[in-house]
Scaffold this active site. Structure first.
Site, mmCIF file in Angstrom:
data_model
loop_
_atom_site.group_PDB
_atom_site.id
_atom_site.type_symbol
_atom_site.label_atom_id
_atom_site.label_comp_id
_atom_site.label_asym_id
_atom_site.label_seq_id
_atom_site.Cartn_x
_atom_site.Cartn_y
_atom_site.Cartn_z
ATOM 1 N N ARG A 286 0.803 -1.315 0.015
ATOM 2 C CA ARG A 286 0.020 0.069 -0.154
ATOM 3 C C ARG A 286 0.929 1.287 -0.073
ATOM 4 O O ARG A 286 0.807 2.403 -0.703
ATOM 5 C CB ARG A 286 -0.984 -0.049 1.255
ATOM 6 C CG ARG A 286 -1.857 1.233 1.406
ATOM 7 C CD ARG A 286 -2.641 1.566 0.080
ATOM 8 N NE ARG A 286 -3.403 0.950 -0.616
ATOM 9 C CZ ARG A 286 -3.475 0.962 -1.869
ATOM 10 N NH1 ARG A 286 -3.112 1.975 -2.500
ATOM 11 N NH2 ARG A 286 -3.786 0.052 -2.448
ATOM 12 N N LYS B 165 2.934 25.453 -3.067
ATOM 13 C CA LYS B 165 1.689 25.084 -2.751
ATOM 14 C C LYS B 165 1.664 23.490 -2.821
ATOM 15 O O LYS B 165 0.951 22.747 -3.752
ATOM 16 C CB LYS B 165 0.353 25.597 -3.478
ATOM 17 C CG LYS B 165 0.396 27.122 -3.305
ATOM 18 C CD LYS B 165 -0.806 27.733 -4.101
ATOM 19 C CE LYS B 165 -0.887 29.085 -3.881
ATOM 20 N NZ LYS B 165 -1.854 29.932 -4.767
ATOM 21 N N LYS C 235 6.739 40.199 -2.852
ATOM 22 C CA LYS C 235 5.335 40.416 -3.104
ATOM 23 C C LYS C 235 4.838 41.690 -2.654
ATOM 24 O O LYS C 235 5.583 42.527 -1.976
ATOM 25 C CB LYS C 235 4.757 39.252 -2.209
ATOM 26 C CG LYS C 235 5.065 37.818 -2.670
ATOM 27 C CD LYS C 235 4.154 36.784 -2.279
ATOM 28 C CE LYS C 235 4.643 35.330 -2.607
ATOM 29 N NZ LYS C 235 3.961 34.233 -2.329
ATOM 30 N N GLU D 282 6.777 40.784 -7.501
ATOM 31 C CA GLU D 282 5.511 40.752 -8.171
ATOM 32 C C GLU D 282 5.233 42.051 -8.693
ATOM 33 O O GLU D 282 5.612 43.114 -8.220
ATOM 34 C CB GLU D 282 4.438 40.339 -7.039
ATOM 35 C CG GLU D 282 4.046 39.071 -7.093
ATOM 36 C CD GLU D 282 2.777 38.952 -6.078
ATOM 37 O OE1 GLU D 282 2.803 37.971 -5.231
ATOM 38 O OE2 GLU D 282 2.118 40.180 -5.465
ATOM 39 N N ASP E 219 0.958 39.186 -11.751
ATOM 40 C CA ASP E 219 0.184 38.520 -10.902
ATOM 41 C C ASP E 219 -1.026 38.675 -11.248
ATOM 42 O O ASP E 219 -1.633 39.910 -11.273
ATOM 43 C CB ASP E 219 0.538 38.993 -9.371
ATOM 44 C CG ASP E 219 -0.133 38.413 -8.369
ATOM 45 O OD1 ASP E 219 -0.024 36.745 -8.636
ATOM 46 O OD2 ASP E 219 -0.771 38.796 -7.380
#
Lengths: 270, 270, 270, 270, 270, 270
Positions: free
Chosen positions: E89, E124, E156, E186, E208
């Site tokens: 598994r 992410k 940012k 950004e 962005d």
């Protein structure tokens, strides 16, 4: 930090203090620099004490990066005597080792004051303590080179040879890594510097073991199109001449592999 | 070892070699001492390579403890190029750091050849690398002091003060620890040496920061009833005079906190 | 402590309490000794509760080393019910195991009260819990032998045989280890005791599996020149006779490998 | 295993053998049970040796679960003497501790041979060694209860009180846990047994601290609709009577918290 | 890998197979893709099996990065049945998860074939599996953005606001980091793009959440002086239009946070 | 949690914020769900922030398990800007991943509202995050199947084949495991369902890959004597029909291996 304390405390802890100092004893101590230098690692000292007893009061009297005279009090420490003594050596070993690096770095930096060149460290660090060593270099006024093999590309002679030349090596690197990864490449001769400039994919060129004349010519060849770094055999005696060639960065392995520890001590009153 | 490699490889590994060297490439390399010195850490180098690729062939050409000339080949390494290059810096950092300690120790030992005194290290080591540092001291011909706070009692001035004197401090220590734990106690004056002898529970006396005359007198006072150790500010220049006083051991913190790294390199052919 | 809790909580935690007890429930509990004994491990209990909830109030009503009657309240615990119940078994397992060791040690110590002999433990401990077991021995009034293979030399028959006799074994040991490491050597016969005394490098002699008569003669032979330790097959029935021979230390493996747990429980009110 | 070896080897390893036994020495050894018992943990012994030297030849002469006579050879071990001696005590401590549990379990099992009852262990285990302890119980012929708080529901008096009775406690538990989780509930009186049967959600009932008469009646009341477990104060003297009541399982905490170690030794020839 | 196996094996291991399959049973199995996709993670599968039994024979029939049809055999596995089933598994979970990422990446890459734009992933990722997730992106033909907060600067809107504008933010970053660290910033509007170009210290600009028209204009403004990256809300439907604007890189968070697992199975014969 | 943060912070930490944001800067932030969904993981977010700075104030505005609209504020976060930004991505990755699982689970649960069937997850989870994934399933209204191979028996076709049939497989399992372990067995045909019922040792039967008609007949055959679970290829489209057959549980692997992350963000003001 936990490993450093475990290493010193072993299985049975500070058996001397346990035998001779009653449990409730309080202590007041001064963390002192016995000789002049640039300080780094006070936060490590604080953590060493707090790991064993969070109620120990640690008041820094200087900040990392300060240049201090012999005899300066770096911090005052107050609290239970037993955990303080148990953490003493570990705290001192961190401050001594890191301040040693900061002090040597500051000496190199001082030799090239007024030039545009920056002193940078290398990956020649004592195993498992690299992040702290690089922090100490910054405390001494130096800058950091790569932290490891993964955060930038540095193409050396072997890579060039296997890849079939400067140009294919640079092309392979550029297609393999993301757009936020820089590429530096070694050049040992002016001919190689020209190849690097012609290939056009590098961000920086490492001028390896060149004499001062060659460095000057290399800097002129590059003409600001690439970042230039001088590397190899730089000492306190030679760094000023190297900086005078106009290179942007000068890397010095000795900062992290050969800095003598700074003599620091804990003066304890109970 | 795993931590040292992780520190250098980071999250993405050796991105330069991955980009420029084909997967199947073989390499032959020589681990070379660029300057003369006493070697320590070859087993660490072997482990660094084997941790990344157990099939790399590592043939040591010297043993830890050997004194070698500049240019000596310490080991030959053969196998897959990618893991070899990925482990190179870690292997060199271990050998350079530990051989630096061994080399400095050997220099101290050489200065007192022919006397009965032994050079010993201290707990002033780079955090988390103490066991290796103490091993390197042995490679250089030195002996080891305590490995930590728990394997022997060392009563210092603070312990004496809190316990109410040399005699009560020694008595408390003797009843607190097992019969296989040795007890050493600091003495800064001849008067204290006499107290230690009179108290009768110590195995060794640490003669702290005494000048050469006081050391000689202390050794005579002790008369072989205790092991004697001289400590504090001993340098390559002063150690011969200290040894001439007849002390059994001379402890030198610089062995482990201020040894410059030995310059070692890996010459690779692919 | 973290590992002990993980072992009991597994992947899903205390599913019974989570299902039956509302999140905000408070509990008041008493940690009770169901039978009489000597207590050790209350600090472990406190840590077990605090690891899961630092706001649990743990008030010790006894100290480690106390001899308590059946029914004694060792500590009162107050706070959130869910973490308290989740930590309960681990806390009890530590206190039960360590108090069992302390209680058995105290029984051995009581049998030889009034003699100069001391009870000491061995390295026959439950794996990974040695430091705690040795602490429990001290709570019971015993003393500690070596904590491991590295903090003292103990030369056994095999070492003697390979080294070529008592004298060469002792000489090799003396030159190999630092000046703060003690050396003990096994002797199974009076002849061997004489060899040990003659060789002159040992700090202690372990009189292995000797009958009481031989022990007495051995003690006389040694005449205070070495620490003496009796070892092998000592029981609660025989220890008084062994102590009467005049040995300094009597080692008992059963203290740490065969002590029944002390019956302790947590009486909880919610 | 690594932690158990680290605990014994400390920072400097087996300094006695290192000093007295030449590096190349070979040894042949027999792992022997000094007294009769049921064996468990031979695989742990093998791993202890192999962790330090994978080339040591470990040939088991018995299997875990075997009942052996005093003097039986459990395994033969051959290989380099230094790692063998360094691993010896750890290997013996595992086999002694686990075989002690297996031996005590086998004694309990033997007392109820011929009945349908099974002996089961509890969560009263030495911290961090539970999985091994439960394995040793199986070697002795016993069965395992819960491994932790998370693999089955066991509703005790406190849970019942807070939940507002047997029925709501069982209902809450049934809706909270998955379909592959069993639910057992404590009953201290016959009245509670009736409530448990009426509530209808439990898989098993733990008959807590009941006398033999009550147990018999409880078993009749249950009539096979639930698994029955007797718990509390069961000893070698009383277990046969408990089994005669017809309960399915009898739990005995002593198996894992109070089993004396089995006397095992390593007879080494070099 | 060890943690993944521990998570599945728990304290007692594969109790089903242990109960039903005799110890010596051998098995032959095929690792099969039930649906078409791009493969990643075969080396993880191999390690899962080998961690439990190094003698299991794992023969890959495909390589990571291969696009395979439904029903393709990815690897054949042969060896002892018990460890194979115990690792099954975990092996499948790695291959399914990573191949899912590779397959989704390949779908995005396919949509922009023929343009100069590259698909890149983001930070992410599923916690603790980032390095593997980024590897899977490369297997699918994508490229990697930053591995963490430390290997490149990404300024940012918040950083710009606090620093007092684009220009001071870039200047501070350039002086703070080493010469081998890239800087991206950004820009949400064309005005900001102009500021970035004017400030002159950035290596790349992250456009962005711009619409396609703005992106086209931004690319023209930049005119090759900086690397351009489009970011925000890019889907399989919109990526082709985004690529047509001429941006160098398009980052897609869904690659690593929303890729459905690829359906893989182990067909076992015993 | 520590590993997740280390993964993102790497060796040098958040170098962008360190360069652009002064040390004392405070920040106020809102954790927002950009799209509607069911929330899970807020406690993970809190821990991510508190691991880096215990003084950050984290006030949850929703609870795990809440169904929220797009734009909902899940929590407000206030404190030092540097640790808040350093923990931001890790906090979001946990909440996004776990809320994605909860949201998909809630969708499956909603489709079978009003039936007695329950949605359960499987062991097809992302490696090393299983306990959290199973928690998220519960937040979404689902129930948990086994957490691993060790907490219940699940006999599959291979086990049956090797054991020689349904009956011997069940008997072996029943005698091997404790009385608090449940046994489920796979059945792919009605004939096998009959065998399972006849064998009489199982607690539950897994109806594997049966069509809806067969499931209905199987449920009738079982007649409440066993727990029934439908498994294999269940989707949002088919789950209502499966539930209508009267099965007790429906297992859905997609809950944990293919749930898209929920889009969550941290809106920060400084």
């Amino acid at each position: 930090m936990r490993r450093a304390l475990d290493e010193d405390l072993g299985r049975a802890g500070d058996i001397t203090s346990a035998a001779t100092i009653p449990a409730g004893t309080r202590a007041h101590a001064k963390l002192v620099a016995r000789i002049a230098g640039t300080i780094a690692g006070l936060e490590c000292a604080r953590r060493a004490f707090h790991q064993l007893d969070a109620s120990i009061d640690f008041r820094a009297r200087h900040r990392d990066g300060d240049q201090v005279a012999a005899g300066s009090v770096l911090a005052e420490v107050e609290g239970a005597a037993l955990p303080m003594l148990a953490a003493e050596r570990v705290a001192l070993n961190f401050v001594g080792h890191l301040s040693g690096i900061a002090t040597l770095t500051a000496a190199y930096v001082a030799r090239i004051a007024g030039t545009k060149a920056k002193v940078v460290c290398t990956r020649k660090t004592v195993p498992t303590l690299r992040a702290l060593a690089k922090y100490a270099v910054r405390c001494g006024g130096g800058m950091n080179h790569r932290f490891g093999l993964d955060d930038a590309v540095l193409i050396k002679d072997n890579h060039i040879a296997v890849a079939g030349g400067v140009k294919p090596a640079l092309e392979r690197a550029r297609t393999a890594v993301g757009h936020l990864v820089k590429i530096e490449i070694e050049a040992a001769t002016l001919e190689q510097v020209r190849e690097v400039i012609a290939a056009g994919k590098a961000d920086a060129v490492l001028l390896d073991n060149m004499d001062v004349d060659s460095l000057s010519q290399a800097v002129k060849l590059v003409g600001g199109k690439l970042v230039t770094e001088a590397s190899g055999g730089v000492s306190l005696e030679t760094i000023a001449a190297v900086a005078a060639t106009g290179v942007d960065f000068i890397s010095v392995g000795a900062l992290t592999h050969s800095a003598p520890g700074l003599d620091v001590a804990l003066d304890v009153e109970m």
